[in-house]
Structures are given as C-alpha cells and as structure tokens.
Design a protein around this motif. Structure first.
Motif, PDB file in Angstrom:
ATOM      1  N   ARG A  56      30.378 -39.349  37.483  1.00 42.71           N
ATOM      2  CA  ARG A  56      31.534 -40.248  37.509  1.00 42.71           C
ATOM      3  C   ARG A  56      31.085 -41.579  36.898  1.00 42.71           C
ATOM      4  O   ARG A  56      30.330 -42.341  37.513  1.00 42.71           O
ATOM      5  N   LEU A  57      31.549 -41.871  35.688  1.00 44.09           N
ATOM      6  CA  LEU A  57      31.077 -43.035  34.952  1.00 44.09           C
ATOM      7  C   LEU A  57      32.033 -44.221  35.004  1.00 44.09           C
ATOM      8  O   LEU A  57      31.735 -45.272  34.434  1.00 44.09           O
ATOM      9  N   SER A  58      33.156 -44.084  35.655  1.00 41.65           N
ATOM     10  CA  SER A  58      34.130 -45.161  35.693  1.00 41.65           C
ATOM     11  C   SER A  58      33.496 -46.457  36.202  1.00 41.65           C
ATOM     12  O   SER A  58      32.972 -46.519  37.314  1.00 41.65           O
ATOM     13  N   GLY A  59      33.511 -47.482  35.333  1.00 37.70           N
ATOM     14  CA  GLY A  59      32.952 -48.770  35.711  1.00 37.70           C
ATOM     15  C   GLY A  59      31.445 -48.858  35.626  1.00 37.70           C
ATOM     16  O   GLY A  59      30.869 -49.928  35.849  1.00 37.70           O
ATOM     17  N   ARG A  60      30.765 -47.768  35.295  1.00 33.80           N
ATOM     18  CA  ARG A  60      29.308 -47.771  35.198  1.00 33.80           C
ATOM     19  C   ARG A  60      28.867 -48.287  33.821  1.00 33.80           C
ATOM     20  O   ARG A  60      29.461 -47.938  32.803  1.00 33.80           O
ATOM     21  N   ARG A  61      27.818 -49.080  33.812  1.00 30.23           N
ATOM     22  CA  ARG A  61      27.302 -49.604  32.550  1.00 30.23           C
ATOM     23  C   ARG A  61      26.425 -48.566  31.869  1.00 30.23           C
ATOM     24  O   ARG A  61      25.520 -47.988  32.480  1.00 30.23           O
ATOM     25  N   CYS A  62      26.713 -48.344  30.603  1.00 23.47           N
ATOM     26  CA  CYS A  62      25.925 -47.430  29.776  1.00 23.47           C
ATOM     27  C   CYS A  62      25.641 -48.125  28.452  1.00 23.47           C
ATOM     28  O   CYS A  62      26.469 -48.903  27.956  1.00 23.47           O
ATOM     29  N   VAL A  63      24.491 -47.832  27.858  1.00 23.58           N
ATOM     30  CA  VAL A  63      24.115 -48.486  26.611  1.00 23.58           C
ATOM     31  C   VAL A  63      23.837 -47.442  25.543  1.00 23.58           C
ATOM     32  O   VAL A  63      23.223 -46.402  25.811  1.00 23.58           O
ATOM     33  N   VAL A  64      24.323 -47.710  24.346  1.00 23.61           N
ATOM     34  CA  VAL A  64      24.059 -46.869  23.180  1.00 23.61           C
ATOM     35  C   VAL A  64      23.307 -47.720  22.162  1.00 23.61           C
ATOM     36  O   VAL A  64      23.774 -48.807  21.795  1.00 23.61           O
ATOM     37  N   ILE A  65      22.160 -47.233  21.727  1.00 27.87           N
ATOM     38  CA  ILE A  65      21.358 -47.939  20.737  1.00 27.87           C
ATOM     39  C   ILE A  65      21.503 -47.207  19.415  1.00 27.87           C
ATOM     40  O   ILE A  65      21.136 -46.034  19.302  1.00 27.87           O
ATOM     41  N   GLY A  66      22.070 -47.873  18.436  1.00 27.65           N
ATOM     42  CA  GLY A  66      22.309 -47.260  17.128  1.00 27.65           C
ATOM     43  C   GLY A  66      23.786 -47.259  16.794  1.00 27.65           C
ATOM     44  O   GLY A  66      24.597 -46.760  17.578  1.00 27.65           O
ATOM     45  N   CYS A 120      21.925 -50.584  33.771  1.00 32.22           N
ATOM     46  CA  CYS A 120      22.613 -49.439  33.152  1.00 32.22           C
ATOM     47  C   CYS A 120      22.242 -48.139  33.852  1.00 32.22           C
ATOM     48  O   CYS A 120      21.122 -47.979  34.347  1.00 32.22           O
ATOM     49  N   LEU A 121      23.173 -47.215  33.867  1.00 26.25           N
ATOM     50  CA  LEU A 121      22.917 -45.887  34.413  1.00 26.25           C
ATOM     51  C   LEU A 121      22.357 -44.962  33.352  1.00 26.25           C
ATOM     52  O   LEU A 121      21.453 -44.167  33.618  1.00 26.25           O
ATOM     53  N   ILE A 122      22.908 -45.068  32.135  1.00 29.64           N
ATOM     54  CA  ILE A 122      22.555 -44.145  31.052  1.00 29.64           C
ATOM     55  C   ILE A 122      22.195 -44.939  29.806  1.00 29.64           C
ATOM     56  O   ILE A 122      22.864 -45.923  29.470  1.00 29.64           O
ATOM     57  N   ALA A 123      21.156 -44.492  29.107  1.00 29.67           N
ATOM     58  CA  ALA A 123      20.810 -45.015  27.790  1.00 29.67           C
ATOM     59  C   ALA A 123      20.815 -43.857  26.803  1.00 29.67           C
ATOM     60  O   ALA A 123      20.220 -42.805  27.060  1.00 29.67           O
ATOM     61  N   ILE A 124      21.492 -44.055  25.681  1.00 28.24           N
ATOM     62  CA  ILE A 124      21.503 -43.060  24.613  1.00 28.24           C
ATOM     63  C   ILE A 124      21.019 -43.744  23.338  1.00 28.24           C
ATOM     64  O   ILE A 124      21.603 -44.748  22.905  1.00 28.24           O
ATOM     65  N   ALA A 125      19.958 -43.219  22.764  1.00 24.93           N
ATOM     66  CA  ALA A 125      19.421 -43.761  21.521  1.00 24.93           C
ATOM     67  C   ALA A 125      19.831 -42.861  20.370  1.00 24.93           C
ATOM     68  O   ALA A 125      19.595 -41.655  20.402  1.00 24.93           O
ATOM     69  N   ALA A 126      20.457 -43.467  19.377  1.00 24.01           N
ATOM     70  CA  ALA A 126      20.935 -42.713  18.211  1.00 24.01           C
ATOM     71  C   ALA A 126      20.496 -43.421  16.940  1.00 24.01           C
ATOM     72  O   ALA A 126      21.288 -43.683  16.044  1.00 24.01           O
ATOM     73  N   THR A 127      19.208 -43.751  16.865  1.00 24.40           N
ATOM     74  CA  THR A 127      18.682 -44.440  15.691  1.00 24.40           C
ATOM     75  C   THR A 127      17.835 -43.474  14.872  1.00 24.40           C
ATOM     76  O   THR A 127      17.443 -42.401  15.347  1.00 24.40           O
ATOM     77  N   ASP A 128      17.515 -43.887  13.635  1.00 22.69           N
ATOM     78  CA  ASP A 128      16.626 -43.082  12.797  1.00 22.69           C
ATOM     79  C   ASP A 128      15.220 -43.680  12.765  1.00 22.69           C
ATOM     80  O   ASP A 128      14.413 -43.358  11.901  1.00 22.69           O
ATOM     81  N   ASP A 129      14.925 -44.533  13.733  1.00 25.46           N
ATOM     82  CA  ASP A 129      13.621 -45.196  13.836  1.00 25.46           C
ATOM     83  C   ASP A 129      12.861 -44.589  15.015  1.00 25.46           C
ATOM     84  O   ASP A 129      13.196 -44.828  16.175  1.00 25.46           O
TER      85      ASP A 129
END
Length: 262
Positions: A56-66, A120-129
């Motif tokens: 349940r992610l409602s209101g939860r902080r998540c970060v996407v890098i890229g 943050c609860l979740i981190a998703i990295a979507a970089t080419d580095d």
C-alpha cells in the motif's frame, strides 16, 4: 550450462541454474566489479524464493533515480498507486518534466546523493551509470530499504512483476528476472482469460462482506458461503459474460438465505 545432445530437451532441473540475466563477457554492471562479467553474481537466482506481497503506497515516499524512458515508466507505475514520488535526475523526459511542472512529482534536478533516500520506502534506479546504480543499491541496503536497479537483478532486493489490473483485481506475473518478454506474453494471455467479469464479481462480492461478517459466526462459515457462490451453479462468471448481473445477485441472495439459516 552443460551442452545437451542433439534432440535432447532440457529438464527443469537442468535449466534452474541458468542465470537470470546473461551478462557473460560484457562489462560488469553489479557490485562485484568484476570488470568483465562471469555471471557469478546471478548463480542460483532462479532458485531464489521470493516473498510475494502487495504494498500500500498511498502517501508513501518513493524515489526514482534516472529521467529516461525507463524512469518515466517507473514513475508512472508509482503514481498509479498513489505514491509520493521524487525524481532525481539532471535531465528528464518531457513527460517527467510536465509531471513536475503540474506538481504530480518532485524533481531534484541534479545528480544522485545518498540523502535522497531519507524517509523513502522504495528506491528505483533507472540510470545507465553502473557506479551510480551500485551506490543507490548500497545506500538503500544500508537503510534496510526496498531497492530495485532496473534490469540488474544482483542490485535488487525486490523485483517488479508484470501486473494485470482489472478494477480491484491485480494479478502479478514473475519469471524471477529470467525473461521479461515471457512475462509480457503471460500478462497478455492472462488479461484475455480474466476479463472485466472477474472484476465485476469481485465488486459484487465485496458488497456482501459486511453481511457475512455480521451474520456468519466463523471463518469457516464465511469461507463456505463465498465459495458456494464463486464455485456454484449456474456459474456467476458465465452469467456476467452474458450480461446478467441480476442473476448473479439472485445467486448471492439465495446463498445468504441458505447460510443464514444453517
């Protein structure tokens, strides 16, 4: 992987040790920093048991890098679940820039920093580095966070399944990272098999949950009540496919009378 004789089909026991991603001979992209990949980071990944959960992610902080196309896909997936999303990227796709402009996401227009993970609860990295991806993974692991580096299974402590969504129903499909293409095919076939009628039935059954909890004294009583409807005759799914919602409601009312009197 051991070569097989011509005409011999591989068994599951033979295939289970095939790595989730075939990086061998390519530049290393994981935390082992091998230089050239020897696949040692993914040995046994297909035999790894994954704990399946719905968050349940409602209101939860998540970060996407890229901020590329994959970053856009991940941001949109998080927003669809009402997460509070921060994007970290020096540059971003126009669609991401628009989401930031309208206030749907927060865009930190710079390179990744470890403090981006705080709270943050979740981190998703979507970089080419590779170096950035490894830092995100290690920083997140140090914080006991959920982290996924897209398309690099060794830099993930959770994987993102393909999802079929129909109304309140969500069906997750995972190949443990072995083949996203296969997961996409399965998603297409499952979406055809479990159509709107299943979502409609779920909504109708949800409407009587309160009655069941207030009337039927035990879990086993409630289980038998709902199973008598879902697995009963006539088949409620067949009725809904024929557009006969009233008949389904009649089935439920009949089941309520039978089980209330039991």
């Amino acid at each position: 992987m051991t070569a097989l004789a011509p005409g011999v089909r591989p068994s599951l026991s033979t295939l289970v040790n095939v790595p989730a991603q075939a990086y061998t001979g390519k530049e290393c992209v994981c935390q082992l920093r091998k230089g050239i990949c020897d696949q040692s980071c993914v040995e046994g990944m297909l035999a790894t048991p994954f704990y399946i959960a719905c968050l349940r992610l409602s209101g939860r902080r998540c970060v996407v890098i890229g901020g590329g196309e994959i970053g856009l896909e991940k941001v949109e997936g998080l927003l669809a679940c009402d997460a509070t999303v921060t994007l970290v990227a020096p540059d971003a796709q126009p669609e991401l820039a628009q989401l930031a402009l309208e206030g749907s996401i927060t865009w930190e227009r710079r390179a990744y920093q470890p403090q981006d993970l705080e709270g943050c609860l979740i981190a998703i990295a979507a970089t080419d580095d590779t170096d950035v991806n490894i830092r995100v993974f290690e920083d997140a692991e140090a914080r006991s966070m959920l982290v996924n580096v897209v398309d690099v299974p060794p830099l993930c402590n959770f994987i993102l399944p393909a999802i079929v969504r129909t109304g309140p129903l969500a069906i997750a499909i995972s190949t443990a990272g072995a083949s996203p293409a296969l997961a996409k095919r399965m998603k297409r076939e499952i979406s055809e098999l479990f159509g709107d009628e299943y979502a409609t039935l779920a909504v109708i059954l949800n409407d009587v949950r309160g009655w069941a909890k207030g009337t039927l004294p035990t879990y086993q009583d409630r289980k038998e009540f709902f199973e008598s409807i879902v697995n009963g005759e006539p088949d409620p799914i067949a009725l809904l496919r024929a557009g006969d919602v009233a008949a389904v409601r009649g089935l439920i009312e009949s089941a309520m009378r039978v089980h209330a009197a039991a």
